[in-house]
Scaffold this active site. Structure first.
Site, mmCIF file in Angstrom:
data_model
loop_
_atom_site.group_PDB
_atom_site.id
_atom_site.type_symbol
_atom_site.label_atom_id
_atom_site.label_comp_id
_atom_site.label_asym_id
_atom_site.label_seq_id
_atom_site.Cartn_x
_atom_site.Cartn_y
_atom_site.Cartn_z
ATOM 1 C CE LYS A 201 -2.131 -36.075 -0.636
ATOM 2 N NZ LYS A 201 -3.374 -35.736 -1.318
ATOM 3 C CE LYS A 258 -2.450 -33.975 2.582
ATOM 4 N NZ LYS A 258 -3.465 -33.920 1.563
HETATM 5 C C1 PBG Z 1 -6.408 -35.685 -1.476
HETATM 6 C C2 PBG Z 1 -6.214 -34.986 -0.196
HETATM 7 C C3 PBG Z 1 -6.018 -35.650 1.018
HETATM 8 C C4 PBG Z 1 -5.892 -34.663 1.991
HETATM 9 C C5 PBG Z 1 -6.012 -33.417 1.372
HETATM 10 N N1 PBG Z 1 -6.204 -33.634 -0.009
HETATM 11 C C6 PBG Z 1 -6.015 -37.071 1.404
HETATM 12 C C7 PBG Z 1 -5.630 -38.171 0.537
HETATM 13 O O1 PBG Z 1 -4.603 -38.134 -0.153
HETATM 14 O O2 PBG Z 1 -6.384 -39.148 0.571
HETATM 15 C C8 PBG Z 1 -5.665 -34.974 3.441
HETATM 16 C C9 PBG Z 1 -5.732 -33.875 4.400
HETATM 17 C C10 PBG Z 1 -5.861 -34.301 5.807
HETATM 18 O O3 PBG Z 1 -5.675 -35.469 6.167
HETATM 19 O O4 PBG Z 1 -6.173 -33.412 6.613
HETATM 20 N N2 PBG Z 1 -6.450 -34.934 -2.618
#
Ligand code: PBG
Length: 335
Positions: A201, A258
């Site tokens: 991520k 991601k």
């Molecule tokens: C955080 C989380 C995020 C997303 C999913 N889980 C965003 C972040 O790290 O602030 C983002 C998903 C998206 O942008 O569609 N646990």
């Protein structure tokens, strides 16, 4: 012109008709490959999200019907994200381990009414913390405390498994969380609950609309700590592979990358480094930018949507979390 005797490679021969093109297509996107993220609200009515056109936060009362509809379309998985009332947020995100919280009620509702739907429940503190971080801060207030956060995530994962989630999906990027969660789930007898690990991520600018959707936008008064202290630097490829291999070693069942579109090389790399199933999250900003360009008449929404999903599959993803899941499946079923 006379054919050249040594003209050997005529690749266009295999592109001559839609029939031969279709027969030789190397990659497919089908509804079964897609997981629909669903936002859940405490309120009684659906709330449209301005930066995610066509997506609303759903009240608990409409969740099961939505899952039933998705099943009919061939989409068997949903990823749940609660929009927590700011009243319940605090610096340590304790609402995350309240057994009656919105996310746990949402899981119970779905599994009771539509048991065939695979529920992927996010494990992270950002919906619950007043500062929007995925963890609790250390005593200096200058950093997110890894091991204290993991302790909370383990409790959260256990409650989530008890509520009936098929997969817990740690999205926090703390070190050691997959092993700690697997250990606790097994101790408590939840050997059948899977772990989909947000392994790679990245600290990405593409998450903006999601933070609008769950109200986790960080404000200047929340201080200087950035999510770059736990999410991966977008510059780093080897580090992403290391994270993935580590999660696999710690007991993850499915790995995830991601965002997806700007990280197709990472998907391919992890696809080749591990034999585990691989998911990709086409995040909110990827969806929003395609919609915005289409609204301006600059891109064709459906064609760009389909190409973006196809590319993610081609890069090596088995599964795609995407806000396009439902609209893609509707068109696919018509075709
Ligand atoms: C955080 C989380 C995020 C997303 C999913 N889980 C965003 C972040 O790290 O602030 C983002 C998903 C998206 O942008 O569609 N646990």
């Amino acid at each position: 012109m006379q054919g050249h005797p040594h003209q050997v490679e005529r690749l266009r021969r295999l592109r001559q008709s839609s029939s031969i093109r279709s027969m030789l297509a190397e990659t497919q996107v089908e509804p079964r490959h897609l997981i629909q993220p669903l936002f859940v609200t405490e309120d009684a009515d659906p709330e449209p999200i301005a930066s995610l056109p066509g997506i609303s936060r759903l009240p608990l009362s409409q969740l099961a019907a939505k899952c039933a509809e998705l099943q009919m379309l061939g989409i068997y998985g949903v990823a749940l994200f609660p929009k927590i009332n700011p009243r319940y947020k605090n610096a340590s995100g304790t609402e995350a381990i309240n057994p009656a919280n919105l996310a746990l009620r949402a899981i119970r509702t779905i599994k009771e009414k539509i048991p065939g739907t695979m529920v992927f429940a996010d494990i992270a503190l950002d919906p619950y913390t007043s500062h929007g971080h995925d963890g609790v801060l250390d005593t200096s207030g200058q950093d997110v405390a890894n091991d204290e956060t993991v302790e909370l995530l383990v409790k959260m994962a256990l409650l989530t498994a008890q509520a009936g989630a098929d997969f817990v999906a740690p999205s926090d990027m703390m070190d050691g969380r997959v092993a700690a969660i697997r250990h606790q789930l097994d101790l408590a007898g939840h050997t059948r609950t899977g772990i989909l690990a947000y392994s790679a991520k990245f600290a990405s600018a593409y998450y903006g609309p999601f933070r609008d959707a769950i109200g986790s936008q960080r404000k200047p008064e929340d201080g200087p700590i950035s999510k770059a202290g736990y999410q991966i630097n977008p510059a780093n490829r080897r580090e992403a592979v290391r994270e993935a291999l580590q999660d696999a070693h710690e007991g993850a069942d499915i790995l995830m990358v991601k965002p997806a579109g700007a990280y197709l090389d990472i998907l391919r790399e992890i696809r080749e480094a591990s034999t585990l199933p691989l998911a990709a999250y086409q995040v909110s900003g990827e969806y929003a930018q395609i919609h915005a360009a289409a609204e301006k008449g600059w891109l064709d929404l459906v064609k760009t949507r389909n190409e973006s999903l196809l590319s993610i599959r081609r890069a090596g993803a088995d599964l795609i979390l995407t806000y396009f899941a439902e609209s893609f499946a509707k068109d696919w079923n018509k075709a």
